[in-house]
Design an enzyme around this catalytic site. Structure first.
Site, mmCIF file in Angstrom:
data_model
loop_
_atom_site.group_PDB
_atom_site.id
_atom_site.type_symbol
_atom_site.label_atom_id
_atom_site.label_comp_id
_atom_site.label_asym_id
_atom_site.label_seq_id
_atom_site.Cartn_x
_atom_site.Cartn_y
_atom_site.Cartn_z
ATOM 1 N N THR A 1 1.057 -1.176 -0.303
ATOM 2 C CA THR A 1 0.283 0.436 0.177
ATOM 3 C C THR A 1 0.869 1.415 0.053
ATOM 4 O O THR A 1 0.346 2.686 -0.569
ATOM 5 C CB THR A 1 -0.738 -0.084 1.220
ATOM 6 O OG1 THR A 1 -1.539 -1.428 1.443
ATOM 7 C CG2 THR A 1 -1.953 0.958 1.172
ATOM 8 N N TYR B 1 5.409 -12.222 5.125
ATOM 9 C CA TYR B 1 4.865 -11.092 4.600
ATOM 10 C C TYR B 1 4.567 -12.358 3.467
ATOM 11 O O TYR B 1 5.130 -12.677 2.659
ATOM 12 C CB TYR B 1 4.955 -10.189 4.142
ATOM 13 C CG TYR B 1 3.857 -9.477 2.766
ATOM 14 C CD1 TYR B 1 2.562 -9.512 3.442
ATOM 15 C CD2 TYR B 1 4.003 -8.152 2.023
ATOM 16 C CE1 TYR B 1 1.489 -9.278 2.624
ATOM 17 C CE2 TYR B 1 2.772 -7.957 1.327
ATOM 18 C CZ TYR B 1 1.559 -7.690 2.266
ATOM 19 O OH TYR B 1 1.108 -7.329 0.921
ATOM 20 N N LYS C 1 1.690 -12.105 8.164
ATOM 21 C CA LYS C 1 0.830 -11.361 7.647
ATOM 22 C C LYS C 1 1.025 -12.382 6.257
ATOM 23 O O LYS C 1 1.778 -12.405 5.870
ATOM 24 C CB LYS C 1 1.284 -9.965 7.224
ATOM 25 C CG LYS C 1 0.329 -9.027 6.270
ATOM 26 C CD LYS C 1 0.869 -7.899 5.331
ATOM 27 C CE LYS C 1 -0.720 -7.944 4.570
ATOM 28 N NZ LYS C 1 -0.111 -6.713 4.047
ATOM 29 N N VAL D 1 -3.665 -6.042 9.050
ATOM 30 C CA VAL D 1 -2.614 -5.358 8.361
ATOM 31 C C VAL D 1 -3.279 -4.949 7.478
ATOM 32 O O VAL D 1 -3.627 -5.387 6.366
ATOM 33 C CB VAL D 1 -1.181 -6.447 8.053
ATOM 34 C CG1 VAL D 1 -0.543 -4.841 7.365
ATOM 35 C CG2 VAL D 1 -0.826 -6.491 9.233
#
Length: 293
Positions: free
Chosen positions: A47, A135, A163, A205
């Protein structure tokens, strides 16, 4: 460090109209998130447009985030990559400036094997004494870190969590059930995060937190505590927003929504382009339903 529990904003990188990083607005957003109850500030991830900022900008964003946060909440610094050596250097910088942990993505494009993924993350953890959150986002990386590899990495000192952005709740359940004590499971998918947390996950998240930080903080707090009624109520209020914020590649819709709220410009760098006009009415309606307008 103490485990991070709750809403971790996957913060956008605000940019001026000329495409340069808007550091004053970055500082303002961090202060706003802390005031709204966000548990942790996550910077320069997906993001945060990590693929299109320079290494120098990447490092400066981490430094500014740590400085502005000033210990009020943890900072999770994006420090992954598909080159192990480069990921180690980013992790070293994050440690140097005082980030609390790093978020390290599964290597993309070069498609490593499960053993390659394991060796990549183990090398980072052994090289830099900073907590690492893995992640896994195979929709972007192609390579999918399987649960067996995640659980193997959970035994590596310094690897503190994952994540998990597949949105696969069954997979998340197995990870929650089998992970060792002290290893945190975070959702990376707003639409399914409530289920993951109610089943024992530790937080989310969140992209949605960029525009609804208080609601997301309240949702995470309720879900982690097992308050299904409250979590369900907030989740359904945000459900349309979760969907529309991914109607086009992230962070295109969320930057449009933030601009609509007067939080920052919608500017992104190519190859990301502005959101399609035909989506604007729907996203605005979802924002109204969520109580943002």
């Amino acid at each position: 460090m103490n485990p991070i529990v709750g809403s971790i904003v996957a913060l956008v990188t605000p940019m001026l109209e000329d495409g340069s990083v808007d550091y004053p607005t970055l500082r303002q957003l961090i202060d706003w998130h802390i005031a709204e109850g966000t548990a942790c500030i996550g910077v320069v991830g997906t993001t945060g447009e990590s693929p299109t900022v320079s290494v120098e900008e990447h490092c400066e964003i981490i430094r500014v985030a740590v400085e502005q946060t000033a210990g009020r909440v943890p900072v999770m610094a994006g420090a992954g990559g598909n080159s192990t050596r480069e990921a180690i250097e980013l992790a070293r910088f994050a440690k140097k400036v005082g980030a609390d942990c790093t978020l390290s993505v599964v290597p993309y494009y070069n498609k490593p094997s499960q053993e390659g993924i394991y060796q990549h993350f183990r090398a980072i953890a052994e090289a830099v004494d900073i907590p690492t959150v893995l992640y896994n986002v195979p929709g972007r990386t192609v390579a999918d870190m399987l649960p067996e590899t995640t659980l193997r990495l959970a035994q590596v000192p310094g690897v503190i969590g994952i994540k998990e952005a597949t949105g696969n709740i069954e997979r998340a359940c197995w990870l929650i059930k089998q992970a060792p004590a002290g290893f945190s499971i975070y959702s990376g998918d707003d639409g399914t995060a409530v289920a993951l947390m109610l089943l024992g996950g530790h937080g989310n998240v969140s992209v949605t937190a960029n525009v609804a930080p208080r609601a997301m903080a309240d949702l995470c707090r309720a879900a982690v505590a097992g308050d299904a009624r409250t979590a369900r109520e907030i989740h359904f209020k945000l459900l349309g927003l979760h969907k529309l914020l991914f109607a086009e590649p992230n962070p295109t819709p969320v930057k449009w929504a933030m601009h609509r709220l007067g939080l920052c410009a919608a500017t992104m760098r190519l190859p990301m382009v502005p959101m399609s006009a035909h989506l604007e009415a729907g996203l605005e309606a979802a924002m109204r339903e969520a109580g943002l307008l």
